[in-house]
Design a protein around this motif. Sequence first.
Motif, mmCIF file in Angstrom:
data_model
loop_
_atom_site.group_PDB
_atom_site.id
_atom_site.type_symbol
_atom_site.label_atom_id
_atom_site.label_comp_id
_atom_site.label_asym_id
_atom_site.label_seq_id
_atom_site.Cartn_x
_atom_site.Cartn_y
_atom_site.Cartn_z
ATOM 1 N N LEU A 189 -13.081 16.971 44.021
ATOM 2 C CA LEU A 189 -12.576 15.900 43.169
ATOM 3 C C LEU A 189 -13.028 14.554 43.728
ATOM 4 N N PRO A 190 -12.956 13.505 42.923
ATOM 5 C CA PRO A 190 -13.364 12.190 43.434
ATOM 6 C C PRO A 190 -12.549 11.746 44.651
ATOM 7 N N GLU A 191 -11.260 12.151 44.705
ATOM 8 C CA GLU A 191 -10.397 11.701 45.802
ATOM 9 C C GLU A 191 -10.540 12.553 47.059
ATOM 10 N N PHE A 192 -10.762 13.855 46.914
ATOM 11 C CA PHE A 192 -10.806 14.734 48.077
ATOM 12 C C PHE A 192 -11.510 16.032 47.720
ATOM 13 N N THR A 193 -11.803 16.816 48.776
ATOM 14 C CA THR A 193 -12.357 18.159 48.622
ATOM 15 C C THR A 193 -11.421 19.129 49.324
ATOM 16 N N ALA A 194 -11.175 20.287 48.699
ATOM 17 C CA ALA A 194 -10.285 21.285 49.283
ATOM 18 C C ALA A 194 -10.907 22.668 49.181
ATOM 19 N N VAL A 195 -10.765 23.443 50.239
ATOM 20 C CA VAL A 195 -11.229 24.826 50.262
ATOM 21 C C VAL A 195 -10.072 25.703 50.725
ATOM 22 N N LEU A 196 -9.748 26.712 49.935
ATOM 23 C CA LEU A 196 -8.728 27.696 50.289
ATOM 24 C C LEU A 196 -9.410 29.045 50.412
ATOM 25 N N ASP A 197 -9.321 29.660 51.592
ATOM 26 C CA ASP A 197 -10.045 30.910 51.820
ATOM 27 C C ASP A 197 -9.265 31.783 52.798
ATOM 28 N N GLU A 198 -9.602 33.065 52.842
ATOM 29 C CA GLU A 198 -8.975 33.978 53.800
ATOM 30 C C GLU A 198 -9.394 33.583 55.211
ATOM 31 N N LEU A 199 -8.398 33.533 56.107
ATOM 32 C CA LEU A 199 -8.703 33.260 57.511
ATOM 33 C C LEU A 199 -8.588 34.535 58.335
ATOM 34 N N THR A 200 -7.491 35.258 58.153
ATOM 35 C CA THR A 200 -7.322 36.557 58.820
ATOM 36 C C THR A 200 -6.888 37.576 57.770
ATOM 37 N N ARG A 201 -6.609 38.795 58.217
ATOM 38 C CA ARG A 201 -6.175 39.838 57.286
ATOM 39 C C ARG A 201 -4.878 39.460 56.583
ATOM 40 N N THR B 224 -3.549 36.033 56.438
ATOM 41 C CA THR B 224 -3.356 34.600 56.197
ATOM 42 C C THR B 224 -4.477 34.003 55.361
ATOM 43 N N TYR B 225 -4.130 32.902 54.703
ATOM 44 C CA TYR B 225 -5.099 32.031 54.041
ATOM 45 C C TYR B 225 -5.049 30.673 54.719
ATOM 46 N N VAL B 226 -6.164 29.972 54.699
ATOM 47 C CA VAL B 226 -6.202 28.629 55.261
ATOM 48 C C VAL B 226 -6.685 27.654 54.187
ATOM 49 N N LEU B 227 -6.042 26.502 54.162
ATOM 50 C CA LEU B 227 -6.434 25.427 53.249
ATOM 51 C C LEU B 227 -6.944 24.262 54.075
ATOM 52 N N ILE B 228 -8.181 23.823 53.789
ATOM 53 C CA ILE B 228 -8.774 22.673 54.473
ATOM 54 C C ILE B 228 -8.972 21.558 53.463
ATOM 55 N N VAL B 229 -8.427 20.396 53.770
ATOM 56 C CA VAL B 229 -8.528 19.224 52.887
ATOM 57 C C VAL B 229 -9.310 18.131 53.604
ATOM 58 N N VAL B 230 -10.360 17.631 52.981
ATOM 59 C CA VAL B 230 -11.157 16.544 53.560
ATOM 60 C C VAL B 230 -11.278 15.413 52.547
ATOM 61 N N HIS B 231 -11.315 14.193 53.051
ATOM 62 C CA HIS B 231 -11.485 13.024 52.193
ATOM 63 C C HIS B 231 -12.863 12.389 52.349
ATOM 64 N N ASP B 232 -13.668 12.918 53.265
ATOM 65 C CA ASP B 232 -15.034 12.425 53.465
ATOM 66 C C ASP B 232 -15.949 13.072 52.429
ATOM 67 N N PRO B 233 -16.495 12.310 51.488
ATOM 68 C CA PRO B 233 -17.303 12.898 50.406
ATOM 69 C C PRO B 233 -18.636 13.472 50.880
ATOM 70 N N THR B 234 -19.031 13.173 52.119
ATOM 71 C CA THR B 234 -20.315 13.689 52.607
ATOM 72 C C THR B 234 -20.213 15.119 53.156
ATOM 73 N N ILE B 235 -19.001 15.619 53.314
ATOM 74 C CA ILE B 235 -18.817 16.961 53.860
ATOM 75 C C ILE B 235 -18.882 17.989 52.735
ATOM 76 N N GLU B 236 -19.767 18.961 52.877
ATOM 77 C CA GLU B 236 -19.969 19.978 51.845
ATOM 78 C C GLU B 236 -18.989 21.137 52.019
ATOM 79 N N THR B 237 -18.626 21.758 50.909
ATOM 80 C CA THR B 237 -17.711 22.900 50.964
ATOM 81 C C THR B 237 -18.339 24.075 51.730
ATOM 82 N N ALA B 238 -19.655 24.192 51.666
ATOM 83 C CA ALA B 238 -20.323 25.271 52.398
ATOM 84 C C ALA B 238 -20.103 25.139 53.894
ATOM 85 N N ALA B 239 -20.077 23.902 54.391
ATOM 86 C CA ALA B 239 -19.828 23.682 55.822
ATOM 87 C C ALA B 239 -18.390 24.071 56.177
#
Length: 333
Positions: A282-294, A296-311
């Motif tokens: 989104l224009p304000e932030f980027t968020a990725v929600l993915d499996e971390l362990t068997r 748990t899920y982890v949610l990562i929120v970044v506000h730096d628009p230069t950081i790619e979701t692939a990273a």
Amino acid sequence: MGASGSGKTSMRSLIFSNNPASLTSRLGATIDVEQNHVRFLGDLILNLWDCGGQDAFMDSYLSTQQSTIFQHVGVMIYVFEVETRNMEKDLDYYKACLQALKKYSPNAAVFLLVHKMDLARGPKAETLARKSKELKDASGDAEVTVFGTSIYDESLYNAWSRIVHILIPNASVLSRHLAKLASACSATEVVLFERTTFLVIATSTPPPPPPTASAVASPSSSAKTNGHTSFGTSREDREVEANSDPHKMAPTRYERTSELIKAFKYSCARVREDFHALEMELPEFTAVLDELTRNTYVLIVVHDPTIETAALRMNIRLARSKFEELQGDSLLS
């Protein structure tokens, strides 16, 4: 525990059985005690006892079954209906339960849920402040934590996340490593969720302090947030906190995320699709929600628009083995 019809079974169905709030009306009254063994974080088993609230059952719990019901208790959750007409009787049963708990499980934590806040007739913040003071006064010298809850908003997830958090050994260790992961990703925040319930296990930022008795006694020190109240921060404290957070993240973001993701998972299940991961740019932030362990899920929120979701996803993959190890060590200890 709590009076019949206070909503105990409905909240258990919503949190641990992944049923939507719209289906709770089909649930019948609990007869005597329903025991559920809930697998949490894979190897941690929560023995959940849902105690029927009819007078005959309550009298039995406090007499012939007292040693069975109140022995080896980690947490007692007592539910009060916000607009009950039998508050005096409810308080009598609660005080008796508190005495039995002190006798058989003196180290147990006590959480009081003022439930069905969506039905409160007056202003919700004032109603909860009044109820909280009444319950704390009735608790005497016992240390209790009060939450206002409803199955129709995120307040229920807030309360249960706090309840479950104290049952997880060394949860602070997970928080420290989440902070390291946040630093590696240049993330604003990282949140760890339990896979089945989607309750918050740990975050990269410290949790808010629990409510205090002095704060509950003063309605002016309460803050109304989406139908429930958080205590313990003055207006000046909230202004300082807001100024220290340049991204102005909502204080109910964890519980709201739990509620929305569980609703989305339920929608996926209805069309026979499995939920695996989620990305938002989104224009304000980027968020990725993915499996971390068997478990748990982890949610990562970044506000730096230069950081790619692939990273971000690559960092999650690299962190998986470490968090599997941490989770195992935490549960074993």
